[in-house]
Design an enzyme around this catalytic site. Structure first.
Site, PDB file in Angstrom:
ATOM      1  N   ALA A  58      11.841  -2.082  -9.177  1.00  0.00           N
ATOM      2  CA  ALA A  58      10.781  -2.619  -9.883  1.00  0.00           C
ATOM      3  C   ALA A  58      11.266  -3.936 -10.899  1.00  0.00           C
ATOM      4  O   ALA A  58      10.479  -4.326 -11.623  1.00  0.00           O
ATOM      5  CB  ALA A  58      10.075  -1.562 -10.775  1.00  0.00           C
ATOM      6  N   ALA A  59      12.547  -4.014 -10.860  1.00  0.00           N
ATOM      7  CA  ALA A  59      13.018  -5.174 -12.035  1.00  0.00           C
ATOM      8  C   ALA A  59      12.389  -6.593 -11.220  1.00  0.00           C
ATOM      9  O   ALA A  59      11.575  -7.334 -12.250  1.00  0.00           O
ATOM     10  CB  ALA A  59      14.823  -5.377 -11.970  1.00  0.00           C
ATOM     11  N   GLY A  60      12.374  -6.415 -10.142  1.00  0.00           N
ATOM     12  CA  GLY A  60      11.792  -8.103  -9.465  1.00  0.00           C
ATOM     13  C   GLY A  60      10.191  -7.914  -9.758  1.00  0.00           C
ATOM     14  O   GLY A  60       9.603  -9.096 -10.134  1.00  0.00           O
ATOM     15  N   ASP A  61       9.484  -6.841  -9.632  1.00  0.00           N
ATOM     16  CA  ASP A  61       8.233  -6.765 -10.087  1.00  0.00           C
ATOM     17  C   ASP A  61       7.847  -7.263 -11.524  1.00  0.00           C
ATOM     18  O   ASP A  61       6.700  -7.862 -11.530  1.00  0.00           O
ATOM     19  CB  ASP A  61       7.656  -5.337  -9.598  1.00  0.00           C
ATOM     20  CG  ASP A  61       8.013  -5.116  -8.262  1.00  0.00           C
ATOM     21  OD1 ASP A  61       7.946  -5.950  -7.420  1.00  0.00           O
ATOM     22  OD2 ASP A  61       8.174  -3.681  -7.855  1.00  0.00           O
TER      23      ASP A  61
HETATM   24  O1  RIB Z   1       9.838  -3.217  -5.775  1.00  0.00           O
HETATM   25  C1  RIB Z   1       9.895  -1.851  -5.957  1.00  0.00           C
HETATM   26  C2  RIB Z   1       9.041  -1.296  -5.068  1.00  0.00           C
HETATM   27  O2  RIB Z   1       8.960  -1.510  -3.873  1.00  0.00           O
HETATM   28  C3  RIB Z   1       9.129   0.330  -5.153  1.00  0.00           C
HETATM   29  O3  RIB Z   1       8.111   0.869  -6.374  1.00  0.00           O
HETATM   30  C4  RIB Z   1       8.551   0.706  -3.907  1.00  0.00           C
HETATM   31  O4  RIB Z   1       7.272   1.256  -3.970  1.00  0.00           O
HETATM   32  C5  RIB Z   1       8.396  -0.376  -2.896  1.00  0.00           C
HETATM   33  O5  RIB Z   1       7.102  -1.033  -2.822  1.00  0.00           O
END
Ligand code: RIB
Length: 312
Positions: free
Chosen positions: A248-251
């Site tokens: 989730a760092a990119g998110d």
């Molecule tokens: O970017 C991380 C996410 O990628 C995770 O939470 C996983 O569910 C995938 O979608």
């Protein structure tokens, strides 16, 4: 209408920790198995909310316990979720492996995410027309994601695409994007060019610009991120932190970047803010549980200022 609309995935992550990833055909013993809510769409949306952005989530969940986890999160985080639909397929799941260095390997099973179709898209057409920024990833059906990009472009609404998991996209689609945020691997897949060195990343980013994409933000892990527009190319260096879990760092980088943009910050300021959010995310385990708040990010930036900018 919310300023930012995330149309994307929601995934229940099944996370196994191990010292080292198994090779093909190899068995390793793991340390723990835990379950965390995630999915690129939900992670980006919750990041926006925790940073004080006004955001609406759009997508598809199953009518199951995992779906209820997400419905509860949206309620608690104050996220509009009237257009999070429900279907008879189960909520999406992912198998995630984390090694001792905090690196991850992820396999997502789309389930309900792939049930978001034209019927649902038509229901959110007005919403797309009236939002400031649409954030997309590539975990919904590709034909639907492309159609959202076409519609937003036609309506003059800005689109930020986080091209993950990466696939090759038509130049016509790439040319409709206001912002794209690939990592080095994704940038290479999108352009067919190598991205091993900074020089190669710059060349690949310029290739995307030549298709008409307005702004390329190439994330470079702890090294920071490259900003490329038709006027300039620069690298904003990142923060060095001890990685526990990079999921989730990119998110969170995308969520923070979007919040800063809609607050009127410059590209450079937005990337600095996003670098800090991304760095903090890797210091905690899990996807949504690792997303920090505005106060935490500002406190971190205050403690570790002075990021170097390399212009070329
Ligand atoms: O970017 C991380 C996410 O990628 C995770 O939470 C996983 O569910 C995938 O979608």
């Amino acid at each position: 209408m919310a300023k930012i609309t995330v149309i994307g995935s929601m995934v229940m992550d099944n996370v196994a920790k191990m010292d080292k990833f198994p090779q093909a055909g190899e068995t390793v013993l793991g340390a723990t198995l835990e379950f965390f809510p995630g999915g690129k769409g939900a992670n980006q949306c919750v990041s926006v909310a925790r940073l004080g952005g006004e955001v609406e989530m759009v997508g598809m969940l199953g009518k199951d316990g995992n779906g209820d986890v997400f419905r509860q999160i949206f309620k608690e985080e104050g996220i509009k979720a009237d257009n999070v639909f429900s279907c008879d397929k189960p909520t999406a799941v992912a198998q995630i492996q984390i090694n001792a260095e905090g690196q991850n390997r992820i396999c997502v099973i789309p389930c309900a995410n792939f049930e978001f179709g034209v019927e649902e898209l038509n229901k959110v057409d007005e919403l797309i027309k009236n939002t400031e920024l649409v954030i997309l990833q590539l975990e919904l059906r590709l034909d639907i994601t492309k159609e959202i990009i076409r519609r937003a472009h036609r309506y003059g609404v800005k689109v930020l695409l986080n091209p993950a998991p990466a696939v090759k996209l038509e130049k016509e689609i790439l040319g409709m994007l206001d912002y794209i945020t690939p990592n080095e691997t994704e940038l290479s897949i999108l352009t067919g060019l190598p991205t091993e060195t900074d020089e190669e990343v710059i060349a690949a980013a310029k290739e995307l610009l030549s298709y008409g994409t307005k702004t390329i933000i190439a994330t470079l892990g702890s090294r920071g991120a490259l900003i490329a527009t038709k006027d300039s190319v620069e690298i904003v260096s990142g923060y060095k932190v001890k990685a526990v879990d990079t999921v989730a760092a990119g998110d969170s980088f995308n969520g923070a970047f979007a919040v800063a943009l809609t607050e009127g910050k410059t590209l450079k300021e937005a990337v600095q803010f996003a670098n800090a959010m991304g760095a903090l995310t890797v210091t905690k385990k899990g996807a949504i549980p690792s997303l920090h708040t505005r106060a935490q990010v500002e406190e971190f930036i205050g403690r570790i200022p002075n990021q170097k900018i390399k212009e070329s």
